[in-house]
Design an enzyme around this catalytic site. Structure first.
Site, PDB file in Angstrom:
ATOM      1  N   CYS A 193       0.880  -1.262  -0.106  1.00  4.25           N
ATOM      2  CA  CYS A 193      -0.180   0.197   0.042  1.00  4.25           C
ATOM      3  C   CYS A 193       1.024   1.390   0.060  1.00  4.25           C
ATOM      4  O   CYS A 193       0.309   2.413  -0.167  1.00  4.25           O
ATOM      5  CB  CYS A 193      -1.058   0.126   1.222  1.00  4.25           C
ATOM      6  SG  CYS A 193      -2.099  -1.466   1.035  1.00  4.25           S
ATOM      7  N   HIS A 214      -1.868   8.489   6.417  1.00  7.18           N
ATOM      8  CA  HIS A 214      -2.009   6.862   5.847  1.00  7.18           C
ATOM      9  C   HIS A 214      -3.529   6.578   6.272  1.00  7.18           C
ATOM     10  O   HIS A 214      -4.332   6.467   5.666  1.00  7.18           O
ATOM     11  CB  HIS A 214      -1.179   6.135   6.283  1.00  7.18           C
ATOM     12  CG  HIS A 214      -1.230   4.640   5.497  1.00  7.18           C
ATOM     13  ND1 HIS A 214      -1.165   4.594   4.123  1.00  7.18           N
ATOM     14  CD2 HIS A 214      -1.366   3.434   5.821  1.00  7.18           C
ATOM     15  CE1 HIS A 214      -1.280   3.052   3.843  1.00  7.18           C
ATOM     16  NE2 HIS A 214      -1.551   2.796   4.752  1.00  7.18           N
ATOM     17  N   GLU A 248       0.465   5.812  13.639  1.00  5.98           N
ATOM     18  CA  GLU A 248       0.797   6.815  12.809  1.00  5.98           C
ATOM     19  C   GLU A 248       0.585   7.950  13.795  1.00  5.98           C
ATOM     20  O   GLU A 248       1.477   9.006  13.631  1.00  5.98           O
ATOM     21  CB  GLU A 248       0.036   6.926  11.826  1.00  5.98           C
ATOM     22  CG  GLU A 248       0.276   8.092  10.670  1.00  5.98           C
ATOM     23  CD  GLU A 248      -0.541   8.050   9.527  1.00  5.98           C
ATOM     24  OE1 GLU A 248      -1.508   7.491   9.610  1.00  5.98           O
ATOM     25  OE2 GLU A 248      -0.116   8.767   8.484  1.00  5.98           O
ATOM     26  N   LYS A 289      -8.853   8.673   3.121  1.00  4.30           N
ATOM     27  CA  LYS A 289      -9.118   7.161   2.730  1.00  4.30           C
ATOM     28  C   LYS A 289     -10.653   7.321   3.328  1.00  4.30           C
ATOM     29  O   LYS A 289     -11.418   6.468   3.016  1.00  4.30           O
ATOM     30  CB  LYS A 289      -8.262   6.397   3.432  1.00  4.30           C
ATOM     31  CG  LYS A 289      -7.079   6.032   2.578  1.00  4.30           C
ATOM     32  CD  LYS A 289      -6.500   4.797   3.233  1.00  4.30           C
ATOM     33  CE  LYS A 289      -5.029   4.810   2.579  1.00  4.30           C
ATOM     34  NZ  LYS A 289      -3.985   5.720   3.064  1.00  4.30           N
ATOM     35  N   HIS A 296      -9.521   2.447   0.551  1.00  2.00           N
ATOM     36  CA  HIS A 296      -7.996   2.220   0.790  1.00  2.00           C
ATOM     37  C   HIS A 296      -7.646   1.715  -0.864  1.00  2.00           C
ATOM     38  O   HIS A 296      -8.047   0.481  -1.138  1.00  2.00           O
ATOM     39  CB  HIS A 296      -7.599   1.448   1.900  1.00  2.00           C
ATOM     40  CG  HIS A 296      -6.106   1.255   1.894  1.00  2.00           C
ATOM     41  ND1 HIS A 296      -5.274   1.711   0.941  1.00  2.00           N
ATOM     42  CD2 HIS A 296      -5.394   0.506   2.626  1.00  2.00           C
ATOM     43  CE1 HIS A 296      -4.044   1.334   1.423  1.00  2.00           C
ATOM     44  NE2 HIS A 296      -3.873   0.748   2.500  1.00  2.00           N
ATOM     45  N   PHE A 326       1.864  -3.251   3.981  1.00  2.00           N
ATOM     46  CA  PHE A 326       2.139  -4.529   4.456  1.00  2.00           C
ATOM     47  C   PHE A 326       3.445  -4.781   4.238  1.00  2.00           C
ATOM     48  O   PHE A 326       4.071  -4.714   3.272  1.00  2.00           O
ATOM     49  CB  PHE A 326       1.081  -5.547   3.990  1.00  2.00           C
ATOM     50  CG  PHE A 326      -0.248  -5.937   4.569  1.00  2.00           C
ATOM     51  CD1 PHE A 326      -0.532  -4.929   5.481  1.00  2.00           C
ATOM     52  CD2 PHE A 326      -0.988  -6.338   3.750  1.00  2.00           C
ATOM     53  CE1 PHE A 326      -1.980  -5.057   6.049  1.00  2.00           C
ATOM     54  CE2 PHE A 326      -2.357  -6.566   4.374  1.00  2.00           C
ATOM     55  CZ  PHE A 326      -2.797  -5.671   5.373  1.00  2.00           C
TER      56      PHE A 326
END
Lengths: 82, 431
Positions: free
Chosen positions: B180, B320, B331, B352, B357, B419
């Site tokens: 991602c 993110h 985050e 998002k 996403h 990931f």
């Protein structure tokens, strides 16, 4: 019942139109698939498989290289349909 | 040596990199203008999946693109491309024209020189729907009936290769993959290509089209996705106590980056500067974020140092923030730590919440949102933030867009994590 020459040509024209976007009326017996109709080698494989299905013929891989023009394909199909 | 040879040699000073073209297709709209308008309006692009295959899945919502790519390209072209490449091409056409290029590189008398144009476009998963569909064809009808386009459609570099063909880029075509963070990592790589003098123009970004029962089922098996099937528009809710996972989206974001002198020489409109990047890896877990935010802190610091941006200049962060509890909080914790006192003087947003996403596309679309936030000096809101998690103590823009200072140089950070523990932070600066 076997397809006539006109039916085979018209069927091929539909297939080439669907796969390569060539106007069906431009698909004529004296046209070369690669030089005139811009059908590349990968798209030619699609044309062959679609023609096999539509006309109930087998077109062996070795035979495909001999099908340079639309007329070659029409003749092959006429001579080999079941 | 001619003047043009001089401009192509590798200088000792890194060159400044600017954004001159933007293109996108997202759950909010089929281009940048409609996507940006949707973000400012706080609209959700998440919907129920109406295809029958979704009925048996635990997750039946997604952010499908607002405009089907096959409606805006020829049928013959569409049948040779996986949907991920279709989306990339749609966005590329917009970005290339937006940059002011009217023909493929090298095909008209104008700039750019085709050998100085490069591509860096990635996809997290690549042609997964082609792979799965052709596996079905093989099993049901046999090998003879498989599409001869299968390999060029499913290979992960296919979007990059098709973008290269589209714009006539002869300087190389790359496709970095980092889950991602893919979109952002490709932008960072593109920046380096220009900085180092290896290219004058780079078409860059990310694309993804993985809304298919297998990937959806696989993400659901990880317990990563929201199951708010009855309220799709409210399902993506970063920072909200009621969040229950991310919503899978699809789309593409493409940017045309250019050396500043190249852009100025042709009188191009400049949106912003891509000023630096910070990369790190968590070395912690294949899918879970490192809970202290250690890797994120490292990446944010590296991005600021690389860009040479003082902390006070950073007024905005496009986070993110996927809407998973662990990820969102790591985050926030990291931003608190690295920004210190200054954290209270900047605004953050999580777009998002509206797009879902978009996996490999998400970093690129969010980079476009960050660029536009600086260009228009307006930060789009985060939606669905109704009951804020107590640990989210930063200034999140909620419901209405927030203006940034009208005057002076300002900067923003764009965070993307993937990931594998990939962390990518891109620093963007106003011009």
């Amino acid at each position: 019942m076997a397809a006539t020459k006109e039916e085979v040509l018209s069927g091929l024209a539909d297939i080439v139109n669907e796969i390569a976007g060539v106007p069906a009326e431009d698909v004529l017996v004296d046209k070369s698939f690669t030089d005139d109709l811009d059908v590349d080698s990968l798209s030619m494989v699609e044309v062959v498989v679609a023609a096999e299905e539509r006309f109930g013929v087998k077109i062996p891989d070795d035979e495909v290289k001999n099908l340079k023009t639309v007329g070659d394909a029409v003749e092959y199909i006429l001579n080999n349909q079941g | 040596m001619t003047a043009s040879d001089t401009s192509r040699s590798r200088g000792t000073e890194p060159r400044t990199v600017v954004v001159t073209g933007l293109g996108a297709t997202t759950p909010l709209g089929g281009d940048v203008a409609s996507t940006w308008e949707g973000m400012l309006a706080g609209r959700s692009g998440v919907r129920a999946i109406t295809e029958p295959w979704a009925e048996q899945l635990p997750v039946r919502i997604a952010g499908q693109v607002a405009v089907d790519p096959t409606e805006v390209m020829s049928r013959v072209e569409a049948r040779k491309l996986d949907r991920s490449a279709q989306l990339a091409l749609v966005a590329t056409r917009e970005a290339w024209a937006d940059a002011g290029f009217t023909a493929p590189a090298g095909e008209d008398a104008a700039l750019p020189d085709a050998t100085r144009v490069t591509v860096a476009v990635g996809s997290g998963i690549g042609g997964v729907t082609t792979l799965l569909n052709q596996w079905d064809v093989l099993r049901e009808k046999g090998a003879r009936r498989m599409s001869p386009h299968t390999v060029p459609m499913l290979m992960p570099n296919s979007p990059s290769a098709n973008v290269e063909l589209e714009v006539g880029a002869r300087g190389g075509a790359h496709s970095l993959v980092s889950a991602c963070a893919t979109g952002a990592e490709n932008i960072g790589y593109a920046m380096e290509m220009i900085r180092s003098g290896r290219a004058d123009v780079v078409v860059t970004g990310g694309t993804e089209a993985a809304i298919h029962p297998m990937p959806l089922g696989a993400f659901a098996a990880m317990m990563a996705l929201s199951k708010r099937n009855d309220e799709p528009e409210r399902a993506s809710r970063p920072y909200d106590k009621g969040r229950d996972g991310f919503v899978m989206g699809e789309g593409a974001g493409i940017l045309v980056l250019e050396s500043k002198e190249h852009a100025e020489a042709r009188g191009a409109r400049i949106y912003a500067e891509i000023a630096g990047q910070g990369l790190s890896s968590d070395a912690h877990h294949i899918a879970q974020p490192e809970p202290t935010g250690r890797g994120i802190i490292q990446a944010v610091r590296a991005a600021l140092a690389d860009a040479g941006i003082p902390l006070e200049e950073v007024l905005h962060v496009n986070a993110h923030a996927t809407s998973t509890e662990l990820g969102d909080l790591a985050e926030i914790k990291a931003l608190r730590e690295v920004l210190g006192e200054h954290a209270s003087r900047l605004v953050i947003t999580a777009t998002k919440s509206m797009t879902g996403h978009m996996l490999g596309a998400t970093g690129a679309v969010e980079n476009i949102a960050t660029v536009l936030a600086l260009y228009h000096r307006l930060v789009p809101p985060t939606i669905n933030l109704e009951d804020r998690d107590n640990e989210v103590d930063l200034d999140v823009v909620v419901h209405e867009p927030r203006p940034l200072p009208a005057e002076g140089r300002i900067s923003a950070l764009n965070n993307s994590f993937g990931f594998g523990g990939h962390n990518v932070v891109i620093a963007v600066r106003s011009v």
